[in-house]
Design a protein around this motif. Structure first.
Motif, short mmCIF file in Angstrom:
data_model
loop_
_atom_site.label_atom_id
_atom_site.label_comp_id
_atom_site.label_asym_id
_atom_site.label_seq_id
_atom_site.Cartn_x
_atom_site.Cartn_y
_atom_site.Cartn_z
N ILE A 53 1.02 -1.33 0.06
CA ILE A 53 0.01 0.02 -0.25
C ILE A 53 0.81 1.29 0.05
CG2 ILE A 53 -1.67 1.34 1.05
CD1 ILE A 53 -2.88 -1.59 2.30
N PRO A 54 1.70 1.33 1.14
CA PRO A 54 2.61 2.67 1.01
C PRO A 54 3.61 2.51 -0.11
CG PRO A 54 3.15 1.33 2.84
CD PRO A 54 1.93 1.00 2.12
N GLY A 55 3.99 1.47 -0.58
CA GLY A 55 5.06 1.19 -1.67
C GLY A 55 4.50 1.51 -2.91
N LEU A 56 3.35 1.20 -3.31
CA LEU A 56 2.88 1.73 -4.23
C LEU A 56 2.55 3.15 -4.55
CD1 LEU A 56 0.03 -1.17 -5.04
CD2 LEU A 56 2.26 -0.71 -6.42
N PHE A 57 2.07 3.69 -3.46
CA PHE A 57 1.68 5.03 -3.41
C PHE A 57 2.84 5.70 -3.58
CE2 PHE A 57 1.35 8.81 -0.60
CZ PHE A 57 0.32 9.68 -1.34
N ILE A 58 3.82 5.48 -2.77
CA ILE A 58 5.15 6.35 -2.94
C ILE A 58 5.85 6.12 -4.17
CG2 ILE A 58 7.55 6.62 -1.89
CD1 ILE A 58 6.11 5.78 0.90
N GLY A 59 5.67 4.83 -4.79
CA GLY A 59 6.15 4.69 -6.08
C GLY A 59 5.36 5.62 -7.26
N CYS A 60 4.23 5.41 -7.07
CA CYS A 60 3.47 6.21 -8.11
C CYS A 60 3.66 7.60 -8.03
CB CYS A 60 1.92 6.08 -7.95
SG CYS A 60 1.08 6.72 -9.13
N ALA A 85 -4.90 0.36 -4.04
CA ALA A 85 -4.15 -0.50 -3.35
C ALA A 85 -4.92 -0.90 -2.01
CB ALA A 85 -2.65 0.24 -2.90
N VAL A 86 -5.45 0.16 -1.42
CA VAL A 86 -6.18 -0.05 -0.05
C VAL A 86 -7.28 -1.25 -0.42
CG1 VAL A 86 -7.87 1.06 1.80
CG2 VAL A 86 -5.60 2.05 1.12
N PHE A 87 -7.98 -0.93 -1.43
CA PHE A 87 -9.24 -1.86 -1.54
C PHE A 87 -8.83 -3.28 -2.32
CE2 PHE A 87 -11.59 2.19 -1.26
CZ PHE A 87 -12.47 1.74 -0.45
N THR A 88 -7.60 -3.33 -2.73
CA THR A 88 -7.13 -4.69 -3.03
C THR A 88 -6.77 -5.28 -1.84
OG1 THR A 88 -6.20 -3.82 -5.11
CG2 THR A 88 -5.24 -5.62 -4.53
N TRP A 89 -6.05 -4.82 -0.91
CA TRP A 89 -5.71 -5.26 0.15
C TRP A 89 -7.03 -5.78 0.95
CZ3 TRP A 89 -2.70 -7.77 3.44
CH2 TRP A 89 -2.84 -7.65 4.76
N LEU A 90 -7.94 -5.08 0.98
CA LEU A 90 -9.38 -5.27 1.67
C LEU A 90 -10.01 -6.71 1.08
CD1 LEU A 90 -10.81 -1.87 2.41
CD2 LEU A 90 -9.55 -3.43 3.87
N LEU A 91 -9.75 -6.90 -0.24
CA LEU A 91 -10.35 -7.84 -1.21
C LEU A 91 -9.31 -9.01 -1.25
CD1 LEU A 91 -11.91 -5.95 -4.22
CD2 LEU A 91 -13.04 -6.90 -2.10
N ARG A 92 -8.23 -9.17 -0.17
CA ARG A 92 -7.06 -10.23 -0.44
C ARG A 92 -7.70 -11.31 -0.13
NH1 ARG A 92 -6.95 -7.71 4.30
NH2 ARG A 92 -6.65 -8.77 6.09
N SER A 93 -8.80 -11.74 0.46
CA SER A 93 -9.28 -13.10 0.67
C SER A 93 -10.13 -13.54 -0.37
CB SER A 93 -10.08 -13.23 2.08
OG SER A 93 -11.19 -12.34 1.94
N ARG A 94 -10.46 -12.70 -1.49
CA ARG A 94 -11.23 -13.15 -2.74
C ARG A 94 -10.15 -13.68 -3.70
NH1 ARG A 94 -16.62 -11.57 -1.63
NH2 ARG A 94 -16.23 -10.14 0.12
N LYS A 95 -10.76 -13.99 -4.73
CA LYS A 95 -9.76 -14.59 -5.96
C LYS A 95 -9.12 -13.28 -6.56
CE LYS A 95 -13.18 -18.02 -7.51
NZ LYS A 95 -13.74 -18.84 -8.55
#
Length: 165
Positions: A53-60, A85-95
């Motif tokens: 999450i912070p990696g992608l934000f800072i990288g972008c 990134a935040v919402f991807t993390w929240l969906l980590r248990s999904r496909k």
């Protein structure tokens, strides 16, 4: 606890660095009305680690600065990546394919407005949403899933539980 923080910061820094390098190397196709930002394939990484999450934000953020983006693009383009990134993390248990949707949606909503306001692109917003969306599907879904399946085999080595939040 100290090792956990070091691992988290190291992962975030590495993800940010790779994002910047990919954005810089592929700059000709990373910016504009029609763009396929190869670095966006990394938006799948929150499925492995919250450090993404912070990696992608800072990288972008840094990638946009190095790439010569205008201030609204630096700010709001980076926020689009952060939201994704935040919402991807929240969906980590999904496909995994579900995890590719948040960065696509956030960029499709935000980036066309940035192109219009910051760069004066005088194309219809729905058309810009379509072109940004196509680029995001290529980057986040097609390339992102390639990254996911390449890394998933090594997830416990690359992303040990010590780096989890």
């Amino acid at each position: 606890m100290k090792n956990k923080n070091v691992a988290f910061m190291t992962q975030a820094a590495m993800i940010a660095a790779i994002y910047v390098v990919l954005t810089y190397i592929f700059a000709p196709i990373s910016f504009g009305e029609i763009q396929v930002r190869i670095a966006e394939a990394l938006t799948i990484l929150p499925l492995f680690t919250p450090a993404a999450i912070p990696g992608l934000f800072i990288g972008c953020l840094l990638g946009n600065i190095v790439g010569g983006a205008l201030l609204p693009d630096i700010i709001f383009g980076s926020l689009a990546t952060l939201i994704g990134a935040v919402f991807t993390w929240l969906l980590r248990s999904r496909k995994p394919i579900i995890g590719t949707l948040p960065p696509i949606i956030s960029n499709v909503v935000i980036v066309p407005l940035v192109l219009r306001i910051a760069y004066g692109v005088n194309l219809p917003i729905p058309f810009l949403m379509l072109t940004v969306g196509i680029g995001e599907v290529i980057s986040c879904t097609i390339l992102g899933l390639i990254v996911y399946y390449a890394l998933n085999r090594y997830r416990n080595t690359l992303f040990p539980k010590a780096a989890a939040m």
